[in-house]
Scaffold this active site. Structure first.
Site, PDB file in Angstrom:
ATOM      1  N   CYS A   1       0.865  -1.179   0.000  1.00 24.30           N
ATOM      2  CA  CYS A   1       0.000   0.000   0.000  1.00 24.30           C
ATOM      3  C   CYS A   1       0.902   1.229   0.000  1.00 24.30           C
ATOM      4  O   CYS A   1       1.645   1.448   0.965  1.00 24.30           O
ATOM      5  CB  CYS A   1      -0.891  -0.027   1.232  1.00 24.30           C
ATOM      6  SG  CYS A   1      -1.963   1.396   1.307  1.00 24.30           S
ATOM      7  N   GLY A   2       0.854   2.003  -1.076  1.00 31.29           N
ATOM      8  CA  GLY A   2       1.777   3.136  -1.224  1.00 31.29           C
ATOM      9  C   GLY A   2       1.474   4.263  -0.258  1.00 31.29           C
ATOM     10  O   GLY A   2       2.358   4.754   0.442  1.00 31.29           O
ATOM     11  N   HIS A   3       0.201   4.679  -0.194  1.00 27.98           N
ATOM     12  CA  HIS A   3      -0.120   5.774   0.741  1.00 27.98           C
ATOM     13  C   HIS A   3       0.159   5.287   2.154  1.00 27.98           C
ATOM     14  O   HIS A   3       0.616   6.057   3.008  1.00 27.98           O
ATOM     15  CB  HIS A   3      -1.588   6.224   0.580  1.00 27.98           C
ATOM     16  CG  HIS A   3      -2.525   5.556   1.536  1.00 27.98           C
ATOM     17  ND1 HIS A   3      -3.210   4.394   1.243  1.00 27.98           N
ATOM     18  CD2 HIS A   3      -2.825   5.851   2.828  1.00 27.98           C
ATOM     19  CE1 HIS A   3      -3.912   4.021   2.293  1.00 27.98           C
ATOM     20  NE2 HIS A   3      -3.706   4.893   3.271  1.00 27.98           N
TER      21      HIS A   3
ATOM     22  N   HIS B   1      -8.629  -3.891  -7.822  1.00 30.81           N
ATOM     23  CA  HIS B   1      -8.687  -2.425  -7.790  1.00 30.81           C
ATOM     24  C   HIS B   1      -9.003  -1.932  -9.213  1.00 30.81           C
ATOM     25  O   HIS B   1      -8.554  -2.561 -10.186  1.00 30.81           O
ATOM     26  CB  HIS B   1      -7.327  -1.800  -7.435  1.00 30.81           C
ATOM     27  CG  HIS B   1      -6.856  -2.032  -6.030  1.00 30.81           C
ATOM     28  ND1 HIS B   1      -6.502  -3.263  -5.547  1.00 30.81           N
ATOM     29  CD2 HIS B   1      -6.653  -1.160  -5.017  1.00 30.81           C
ATOM     30  CE1 HIS B   1      -6.098  -3.134  -4.284  1.00 30.81           C
ATOM     31  NE2 HIS B   1      -6.175  -1.874  -3.946  1.00 30.81           N
TER      32      HIS B   1
ATOM     33  N   CYS C   1      -3.243   6.906  -4.764  1.00 29.06           N
ATOM     34  CA  CYS C   1      -2.950   5.470  -4.641  1.00 29.06           C
ATOM     35  C   CYS C   1      -1.534   5.169  -5.146  1.00 29.06           C
ATOM     36  O   CYS C   1      -1.268   5.248  -6.360  1.00 29.06           O
ATOM     37  CB  CYS C   1      -3.978   4.631  -5.402  1.00 29.06           C
ATOM     38  SG  CYS C   1      -3.808   2.871  -5.063  1.00 29.06           S
ATOM     39  N   GLY C   2      -0.658   4.808  -4.219  1.00 31.32           N
ATOM     40  CA  GLY C   2       0.739   4.554  -4.591  1.00 31.32           C
ATOM     41  C   GLY C   2       0.903   3.352  -5.495  1.00 31.32           C
ATOM     42  O   GLY C   2       1.658   3.409  -6.486  1.00 31.32           O
ATOM     43  N   THR C   3       0.192   2.270  -5.187  1.00 36.53           N
ATOM     44  CA  THR C   3       0.330   1.083  -6.045  1.00 36.53           C
ATOM     45  C   THR C   3      -0.385   1.321  -7.378  1.00 36.53           C
ATOM     46  O   THR C   3       0.067   0.847  -8.424  1.00 36.53           O
ATOM     47  CB  THR C   3      -0.195  -0.181  -5.336  1.00 36.53           C
ATOM     48  OG1 THR C   3      -1.533   0.054  -4.866  1.00 36.53           O
ATOM     49  CG2 THR C   3       0.691  -0.570  -4.164  1.00 36.53           C
TER      50      THR C   3
HETATM   51  O1  PYC Z   1      -1.754   3.759  -1.929  1.00 29.37           O
HETATM   52  O2  PYC Z   1      -1.283   1.785  -2.772  1.00 29.37           O
HETATM   53  C1  PYC Z   1      -2.031   2.562  -2.179  1.00 29.37           C
HETATM   54  C2  PYC Z   1      -3.338   2.051  -1.697  1.00 29.37           C
HETATM   55  C3  PYC Z   1      -3.877   0.815  -1.903  1.00 29.37           C
HETATM   56  C4  PYC Z   1      -5.114   0.807  -1.273  1.00 29.37           C
HETATM   57  C5  PYC Z   1      -5.314   2.038  -0.694  1.00 29.37           C
HETATM   58  N1  PYC Z   1      -4.207   2.787  -0.977  1.00 29.37           N
END
Ligand code: PYC
Length: 310
Positions: free
Chosen positions: A90-92, A204, A234-236
């Site tokens: 999870c990036g964030h 997603h 969303c980082g990913t």
């Molecule tokens: O930031 O990768 C992300 C992420 C995945 C689900 C919620 N945020």
């Protein structure tokens, strides 16, 4: 498990919350991150349910267990979870974990590695307080496949991996100042369902439209498992997007991509090629988190919702 209380630190990254257990969490027995994920699922799922579900949390909350790392080069292992289960990466959330450890005085400036279920990620605390994430290798598996949706006809979409699996599509629903969230959720759900015929692990969806800020390249809306939408870019998801841009030749190696989330706050992304022939990239994501609570969660055996409302 039966602690009476445990300490958590809350933060948000571009509007998306992360809740990290920092004291009185589970005792971990296994040795690999995969063992610890299995333990979390089999023996410690109460922590997840108590933390991210109502009445303490909400469907938008992502939680994190900090576990002992297998790899001595890593600060910690991190197991991310939400209202319906566990996330490979999870990036964030990783930006939130770094900010949390900084707030606790446990992480100084410079580079730090973390183990996640999806692989090792490198983090770097920058001078302005933002955090750079060197994410796991990312790639596109399917290019512009025609997905038949129930309410929006055929939508051409990419399927890509950025630590989680995404179905990515442009949508005119995004090209208005205040997009209709109910419509975006409906289209996203339909795209996730349709894309599973190509890649069953997609959970997603990411919709793209025009940005709000003149310096940005794009704005997105990201549906996560559990039916919530990511308030951040969303980082990913941004990593999956970078893999698509790289494969299409629309972004050069090292060039910045400014990706706004649905609230208009951006992450900055860029990539390095790992294997150009295979379309494999190493994405970098930069964003900033803010700690907004340092608190204790109380578990009361008389409380009918001690473990949250599932
Ligand atoms: O930031 O990768 C992300 C992420 C995945 C689900 C919620 N945020």
């Amino acid at each position: 498990m039966n602690p009476k209380s445990f300490r958590v630190i809350d933060s948000h990254t571009a509007g998306e919350p992360t809740r990290v257990i920092v004291e009185n969490g589970p005792q971990w027995k296994g040795s690999t991150i995969q063992d610890r994920l299995n333990e979390a699922k089999q023996h410690h799922d109460g922590y997840r349910r108590a933390l991210v579900n109502e009445p303490r949390g909400s469907e938008v909350m992502v939680g994190a267990h900090l576990v002992p790392p297998t790899d001595a080069d890593c600060v910690a292992g991190v197991i991310f979870f939400n209202n319906v289960g566990y996330l490979g990466m999870c990036g964030h959330g990783m930006i939130g974990v770094v900010e949390t450890l900084r707030y606790l005085g446990q992480l100084g400036p410079g580079q730090h590695k973390f183990e996640t279920v999806a692989g090792i990620v490198t983090t770097h605390v920058l001078h302005d307080g933002s955090v750079e994430i060197g994410n796991v290798p990312s790639y596109r598996s399917h290019t512009r496949v025609p997905l038949q949706t129930e309410n929006y006809g055929i939508v051409k979409a990419d399927i890509a991996y950025g630590g989680n699996w995404f179905c990515l599509a442009k949508s005119d629903l995004m090209n208005v100042p205040n997009p209709d969230k109910a419509e975006l959720l409906k289209l996203s759900h339909e795209l996730v369902s349709a894309s599973r015929a190509y890649e069953p692990r997609v959970d997603h969806a990411e919709l793209f439209g025009a940005p709000v800020r003149p310096e940005s390249h794009s704005r997105n809306f990201v549906l996560c498992p559990g039916a919530m939408y990511d308030r951040s870019p969303c980082g990913t998801g941004t990593s999956a997007k970078l893999a698509c841009l790289a494969a299409d030749g629309e972004l050069s190696e090292g060039e910045n991509w400014i990706q706004e989330g649905i609230l208009g706050i951006p992450f900055v992304g860029r990539f390095q090629w790992l294997d150009r022939d295979k379309g494999l990239v190493s994405p970098t994501i930069v964003g900033r988190a803010f700690v907004n609570a340092d608190t204790s969660v109380i578990l009361n055996a008389d409380d009918p919702f001690q473990w949250g409302i599932s």
